[in-house]
Design an enzyme around this catalytic site. Structure first.
Site, mmCIF file in Angstrom:
data_model
loop_
_atom_site.group_PDB
_atom_site.id
_atom_site.type_symbol
_atom_site.label_atom_id
_atom_site.label_comp_id
_atom_site.label_asym_id
_atom_site.label_seq_id
_atom_site.Cartn_x
_atom_site.Cartn_y
_atom_site.Cartn_z
ATOM 1 C CG HIS A 162 31.916 50.880 -61.854
ATOM 2 N ND1 HIS A 162 31.682 49.818 -62.583
ATOM 3 C CD2 HIS A 162 33.249 50.720 -61.572
ATOM 4 C CE1 HIS A 162 32.736 49.021 -62.756
ATOM 5 N NE2 HIS A 162 33.634 49.502 -62.181
ATOM 6 C CG ASP A 164 38.755 71.693 -72.563
ATOM 7 O OD1 ASP A 164 39.795 71.964 -72.139
ATOM 8 O OD2 ASP A 164 38.314 71.632 -73.690
ATOM 9 C CD GLU A 173 40.797 49.086 -61.956
ATOM 10 O OE1 GLU A 173 39.895 48.874 -61.005
ATOM 11 O OE2 GLU A 173 40.645 49.790 -62.622
ATOM 12 C CG ASP A 207 37.633 45.768 -61.528
ATOM 13 O OD1 ASP A 207 36.982 45.059 -62.047
ATOM 14 O OD2 ASP A 207 37.458 46.969 -61.170
#
Length: 266
Positions: free
Chosen positions: A48, A87, A152, A178
């Site tokens: 977000h 990575d 969620e 959520d």
């Protein structure tokens, strides 16, 4: 050079409660300020907040000298994105909206090299290998990686016991905002049905021998979830704290037209 240790994963194996802060400013400068304050962990939000792989890298580099452990939330469980994040040196990864054990197993595979997974080999290009300075990285990397899956949704909470039981999942993180929306109680994570689901998810996670976490910026919520068994709790969001402090400072000199309490929906 030795494989870098993951202090967050190591501390999850203990019994201490780990208190964290959500980082949404998406800059290394702000992340470093937060890391200097002593929180146990810092969630760098790639879902977000306006983050990209390079901005997440900058924040990892900024907080590296401090004891606050970085946790990175990706925007999706896409295996290619996970490869990039690992990575650049992400060791603790949080993946949102995991709803089935099959999804969880796919995430485990994305974090492991063949024959146990599908992670691509970056070799000397990867910061995680210290540019090929860590011997035998391909065979040892998984031992210091930590996978946190977010439950969620209604479906996720239905399947939380099976999700938590997946080998390679280290922790389950409940998302109250959520979850409340998915249960038909948008903006009201304190609704009894939502609270019952949260408690059941925590208990199912612990029953599977895994660690439970949650976001709870309100103190009474944080203390309740800790009492229910959450071992790592995010007790603040940097952007919210900044805004609240700015409003409080202004209110010392000029009454605000419509003061509002901090939101309980996160």
């Amino acid at each position: 050079m030795d494989l870098p240790r993951n202090p967050f994963k190591a501390r999850l194996a203990g019994s201490d409660t780990l208190y964290g802060l959500w980082a949404g400013f998406a800059t290394g400068y702000a992340a470093e300020i937060t890391a200097s304050t002593g929180y146990d962990w810092l969630l760098i939000d790639g879902e977000h907040a306006p983050n990209t792989v390079p901005s997440i890298l900058a924040q990892l580099q900024a907080v590296a000298p401090y004891s606050t452990a970085p946790v990175v939330r990706c925007v999706t469980g896409d295996a290619v994105l996970i490869k990039q994040l690992l990575d650049i040196g992400v060791q603790t990864l949080m993946v949102p909206m995991v709803e089935t054990a099959e999804q969880a197993r796919a995430l485990v595979r994305a974090m492991r090299y063949p024959p146990h997974g599908i992670r691509g080999v970056g070799g000397g290009l990867a910061r995680a290998t210290r540019w090929d300075a860590v011997p035998d990285y391909l065979h040892t990397a998984h031992s210091e990686l930590c996978l946190i899956v977010q439950v969620e949704s209604r479906l996720g909470s239905d399947n939380v016991a099976e999700i938590a039981a997946v080998e390679g999942v280290d922790a389950v993180f409940v998302g109250p905002a959520d979850l409340s929306s998915g249960l038909g109680h948008a903006g009201n994570p304190g609704h009894p049905e939502v609270q019952a689901r949260i408690r059941a998810a925590i208990e199912a996670t612990r029953a599977a021998g895994k660690v439970a976490g949650i976001l709870a910026p309100q103190e009474d919520d944080a203390r309740r979830y800790r009492a229910w068994g959450c071992q790592f709790v995010a007790v603040g969001i940097d952007i919210s704290l900044f805004r609240q402090a700015a409003l409080a400072n202004l209110a010392r000199y000029r009454p605000l037209e419509a003061p509002q309490p901090p939101s309980r929906t996160y």
